[in-house]
Scaffold this active site. Structure first.
Site, PDB file in Angstrom:
ATOM      1  N   CYS A  57      22.097  -3.735  29.185  1.00 11.13           N
ATOM      2  CA  CYS A  57      21.063  -4.505  29.872  1.00 11.13           C
ATOM      3  C   CYS A  57      21.334  -4.551  31.367  1.00 11.13           C
ATOM      4  CB  CYS A  57      21.057  -5.925  29.304  1.00 11.13           C
ATOM      5  SG  CYS A  57      19.927  -7.011  30.165  1.00 11.13           S
TER       6      CYS A  57
ATOM      7  N   CYS B 280      24.311 -13.040  27.572  1.00  9.59           N
ATOM      8  CA  CYS B 280      25.363 -12.186  26.996  1.00  9.59           C
ATOM      9  C   CYS B 280      26.567 -12.199  27.926  1.00  9.59           C
ATOM     10  CB  CYS B 280      24.890 -10.744  26.876  1.00  9.59           C
ATOM     11  SG  CYS B 280      23.532 -10.527  25.736  1.00  9.59           S
TER      12      CYS B 280
ATOM     13  N   CYS C 278      14.906  -8.144  26.722  1.00 13.92           N
ATOM     14  CA  CYS C 278      16.185  -8.693  26.261  1.00 13.92           C
ATOM     15  C   CYS C 278      16.709  -7.823  25.133  1.00 13.92           C
ATOM     16  CB  CYS C 278      16.022 -10.135  25.791  1.00 13.92           C
ATOM     17  SG  CYS C 278      17.526 -10.738  25.025  1.00 13.92           S
TER      18      CYS C 278
ATOM     19  N   GLN D  47      19.278 -19.491  10.773  1.00 13.10           N
ATOM     20  CA  GLN D  47      20.292 -18.639  11.416  1.00 13.10           C
ATOM     21  C   GLN D  47      19.613 -17.538  12.226  1.00 13.10           C
ATOM     22  OE1 GLN D  47      23.443 -19.304  11.450  1.00 13.10           O
ATOM     23  NE2 GLN D  47      23.782 -20.650   9.702  1.00 13.10           N
TER      24      GLN D  47
ATOM     25  N   TYR E   7      24.371 -30.728   6.126  1.00 15.13           N
ATOM     26  CA  TYR E   7      23.780 -30.048   7.292  1.00 15.13           C
ATOM     27  C   TYR E   7      23.029 -28.817   6.758  1.00 15.13           C
ATOM     28  CZ  TYR E   7      27.582 -32.657   9.608  1.00 15.13           C
ATOM     29  OH  TYR E   7      28.462 -33.616  10.024  1.00 15.13           O
TER      30      TYR E   7
ATOM     31  N   GLU F 135      20.103 -33.186   5.433  1.00 14.13           N
ATOM     32  CA  GLU F 135      19.729 -32.644   6.740  1.00 14.13           C
ATOM     33  C   GLU F 135      18.994 -33.731   7.539  1.00 14.13           C
ATOM     34  OE1 GLU F 135      19.732 -29.748   8.725  1.00 14.13           O
ATOM     35  OE2 GLU F 135      18.361 -30.877   9.988  1.00 14.13           O
TER      36      GLU F 135
ATOM     37  N   ASP G  62      28.113 -27.364   7.177  1.00 15.54           N
ATOM     38  CA  ASP G  62      27.725 -26.365   8.191  1.00 15.54           C
ATOM     39  C   ASP G  62      27.193 -27.121   9.407  1.00 15.54           C
ATOM     40  OD1 ASP G  62      26.899 -24.189   9.633  1.00 15.54           O
ATOM     41  OD2 ASP G  62      25.373 -23.522   8.221  1.00 15.54           O
TER      42      ASP G  62
ATOM     43  N   CYS H  57      29.997 -22.792  13.616  1.00 18.09           N
ATOM     44  CA  CYS H  57      29.652 -21.910  14.732  1.00 18.09           C
ATOM     45  C   CYS H  57      30.522 -22.233  15.952  1.00 18.09           C
ATOM     46  CB  CYS H  57      28.167 -22.041  15.078  1.00 18.09           C
ATOM     47  SG  CYS H  57      27.705 -23.726  15.501  1.00 18.09           S
TER      48      CYS H  57
HETATM   49  N1  SAH Z   1      23.169 -24.642   6.794  1.00 11.48           N
HETATM   50  C1  SAH Z   1      21.961 -24.387   7.507  1.00 11.48           C
HETATM   51  C2  SAH Z   1      21.839 -25.115   8.843  1.00 11.48           C
HETATM   52  C3  SAH Z   1      23.047 -25.151   9.748  1.00 11.48           C
HETATM   53  S1  SAH Z   1      22.768 -25.657  11.397  1.00 11.48           S
HETATM   54  C4  SAH Z   1      21.734 -22.904   7.669  1.00 11.48           C
HETATM   55  O1  SAH Z   1      22.638 -22.093   7.453  1.00 11.48           O
HETATM   56  O2  SAH Z   1      20.614 -22.513   8.022  1.00 11.48           O
HETATM   57  C5  SAH Z   1      23.163 -27.332  11.379  1.00 11.48           C
HETATM   58  C6  SAH Z   1      22.084 -28.237  10.858  1.00 11.48           C
HETATM   59  O3  SAH Z   1      22.584 -29.569  10.913  1.00 11.48           O
HETATM   60  C7  SAH Z   1      20.781 -28.261  11.670  1.00 11.48           C
HETATM   61  O4  SAH Z   1      19.717 -28.020  10.791  1.00 11.48           O
HETATM   62  C8  SAH Z   1      20.721 -29.677  12.243  1.00 11.48           C
HETATM   63  O5  SAH Z   1      19.401 -30.167  12.330  1.00 11.48           O
HETATM   64  C9  SAH Z   1      21.527 -30.456  11.244  1.00 11.48           C
HETATM   65  N2  SAH Z   1      22.175 -31.700  11.681  1.00 11.48           N
HETATM   66  C10 SAH Z   1      22.634 -32.025  12.908  1.00 11.48           C
HETATM   67  N3  SAH Z   1      23.268 -33.208  12.877  1.00 11.48           N
HETATM   68  C11 SAH Z   1      23.209 -33.656  11.591  1.00 11.48           C
HETATM   69  C12 SAH Z   1      23.701 -34.811  10.921  1.00 11.48           C
HETATM   70  N4  SAH Z   1      24.377 -35.755  11.567  1.00 11.48           N
HETATM   71  N5  SAH Z   1      23.466 -34.931   9.606  1.00 11.48           N
HETATM   72  C13 SAH Z   1      22.778 -33.980   8.928  1.00 11.48           C
HETATM   73  N6  SAH Z   1      22.283 -32.865   9.515  1.00 11.48           N
HETATM   74  C14 SAH Z   1      22.504 -32.698  10.829  1.00 11.48           C
END
Ligand code: SAH
Length: 503
Positions: free
Chosen positions: A98, A107, A186, A309, A338, A359, A432, A459
């Site tokens: 790029c 990046c 991009c 994702q 999450y 969530e 997650d 992440c």
């Molecule tokens: N496991 C899912 C999302 C992971 S990202 C996947 O793989 O697609 C993290 C997620 O946590 C997001 O959707 C965000 O909205 C949520 N989140 C953030 N803080 C939170 C909390 N305190 N309790 C529950 N969910 C939460």
């Protein structure tokens, strides 16, 4: 006026004095040009070199480079520099694809070969686990890389602004700033983004719609969010606006609906002075309000506010790993905390007795429930709320009381969660969390539940290491960590960690 002038003068004299003192100690001063060899990389992707024991962080430099660098900021024991002349390029170097790679903050690793990027990420994970987590002999599996590390992202959020001549600019923020760099294309996004941006820009120009100015908190269009489902080609465009209405919205819809795959067009209202991109309210102008994508054999509905994702090719590999680590036999109760739109929950449901997802975003849970139905999965239930509130409350209601009674009666009894029916309330827990990691209250509850297996998807390896340290001090054993390259060309790295709890 006089006073203010004076105090500013004193302040700047103070700063100068401090800079001189720092220079005296290190012998390095701003604007000086020095030669250094890059020996390491910072976790933000800067090259780290030394000059007489003084540490320099050099933007756009790569491990193994010998280079002339110019000091841009000199502190007592370290400073920042920029590359002036590459004397001996590192064998790990690659020519960035790029043209905007250096100024753009998107990046950070394009000047590195992909092989070197993968090594960098593996080391980053190992370093965090060792330095923050205190794990010296943990099994870090070789990172799972991509075959083609470009054009992988299924989502882009382009800031909109104006250049000096008043023209509308869309692109990305320059590193550590909020000035928008116009990127004609991009290289980690989908090529269709270019056409969509051009159409939105043309619409704004035609209708005299102003970009948002974050200093003045005036103007309308703040960001353009584009999502494209890799498996189905469905596209969603959402304009984030500092207002309640989008003028001539029908014209935007008409022009965007010519793009093949355009499924949903809408706008999101964000009238706050904030760096957070999305506001609370989304208005759908065209289509059902979601796009549908597939991961493996499952279909998922994704609405503008839901997390999904960003790298579909790697997501499948990531979820496969999570499933492998969960090692389900079909009889387990699983919690997916999450859970977003329920992707991991539904991925696991086929192999579990029951899955519960939690969530915080209500729209995501709406999607999760629709997704369970869409895939005819009946053993998954979803709760809206904070993971650190929902699980502790559920645990107290279901298991806490029985456990406490038991502990009181039978002295020395191990604190093992036991539901009234004699089954554990969670055999496997998946977390997650976002970058900041898990809330302490959630970790405490997990420790009390003591699931057989805990799969931690992360992440951010720094907060992962912090949380793993706590969990392992409380009786869990860290079995292995699998890094996955979800964010090629950038410093980000995803991990799946497996912890077990053995009685
Ligand atoms: N496991 C899912 C999302 C992971 S990202 C996947 O793989 O697609 C993290 C997620 O946590 C997001 O959707 C965000 O909205 C949520 N989140 C953030 N803080 C939170 C909390 N305190 N309790 C529950 N969910 C939460």
């Amino acid at each position: 006026m006089m006073n203010r002038y004076k105090s500013r003068n004193i302040e700047s004299a103070g700063k100068k004095l401090q800079a001189e003192r720092e220079t005296e100690k290190s012998g390095i001063a701003k604007n000086q040009v020095v030669t250094t060899v890059i020996e390491d990389m910072s976790e933000n992707g800067e090259g780290i070199g030394k000059v007489d024991g003084y540490t320099l962080f050099v933007k756009d430099a790569v491990v193994g480079d010998r280079a002339e660098v110019k000091i841009v900021k000199a502190k007592k024991s370290y400073g920042y520099a920029r590359l002036v002349k590459l004397l001996t390029p590192s064998p790990d170097r690659a020519v960035p694809v790029c043209p905007a790679a250096a100024p753009c903050g998107g990046c950070q690793l394009q000047a590195m070969s992909y092989e070197a990027q993968l090594r960098f990420k593996e080391n980053k994970v190992k370093n965090h686990l060792e330095r923050i987590g205190g794990f010296t002999d943990v099994q870090v599996l070789p990172i799972i890389g991509m075959e083609d590390p470009l054009h992988y992202r299924n989502k882009a959020q382009f800031p909109v602004s104006r250049d000096k001549d008043g023209n509308i600019r869309t692109g990305f923020y320059a590193g550590r700033t909020h000035s928008v760099i116009e990127t004609p294309h991009c290289y980690i996004g989908h090529p269709v983004n270019d056409r969509i941006l051009a159409l939105v820009k043309a619409y704004m120009e035609r209708e005299g719609i102003r970009p948002y100015d974050e200093n003045l908190h005036k103007g309308l269009v703040r960001h353009i969010l584009i999502r494209r489902a890799a498996a189905t080609g469905q596209i969603m465009v959402c304009l984030i606006i500092n207002g309640r209405k989008l003028p001539a919205a029908d014209k935007l819809v008409r022009s965007l609906s010519e793009v093949e795959g355009m499924t949903t067009v809408g706008f999101n209202v964000n009238r706050e002075r904030t760096n957070v991109i999305l506001g609370e309210k989304t208005v759908i102008l065209y289509g059902p309000g979601y796009i549908t994508d597939r991961i493996g054999a499952l279909s998922f509905r994704i609405s503008p506010q839901s997390f999904f994702q960003v790298n579909p090719v790697q997501t499948e590999k990531l979820y496969e790993k999570a499933l492998e680590f969960a090692d389900l036999k079909g009889e387990e109760t699983v919690w997916d905390l999450y859970c977003g739109i329920g992707t991991i929950s539904l991925f696991l449901a086929g192999k579990a007795k029951q899955v519960y997802g939690v969530e915080i975003v209500p729209q995501a849970i709406e999607n999760a429930r629709e997704n369970a139905e869409l895939n005819r999965i009946e053993n998954a239930s979803f709760f809206v709320g904070k993971a650190e509130e929902v699980l502790p409350e559920w645990y107290e209601r279901q298991c806490g009381k029985a456990r406490q009674d038991k502990a009181k009666n039978e002295n020395g009894e191990k604190e093992v969660c036991e539901c009234r029916d004699g089954k554990t309330c969670a055999d496997v827990i998946i977390v997650d969390p976002p970058r900041k990691g898990c809330d302490q209250k959630l970790l405490d509850t997990i420790v009390r539940i003591k699931p057989e297996r805990l799969v931690y998807v992360s992440c951010n390896s720094a907060t992962l290491a912090r949380d793993l340290n706590y969990l392992c001090r409380e009786g869990f054993v860290l079995e292995k960590v699998q890094p996955v390259d979800m964010f090629a060309m950038t410093v980000g790295v995803e991990c799946v960690a497996l912890l077990t709890f053995i009685e």
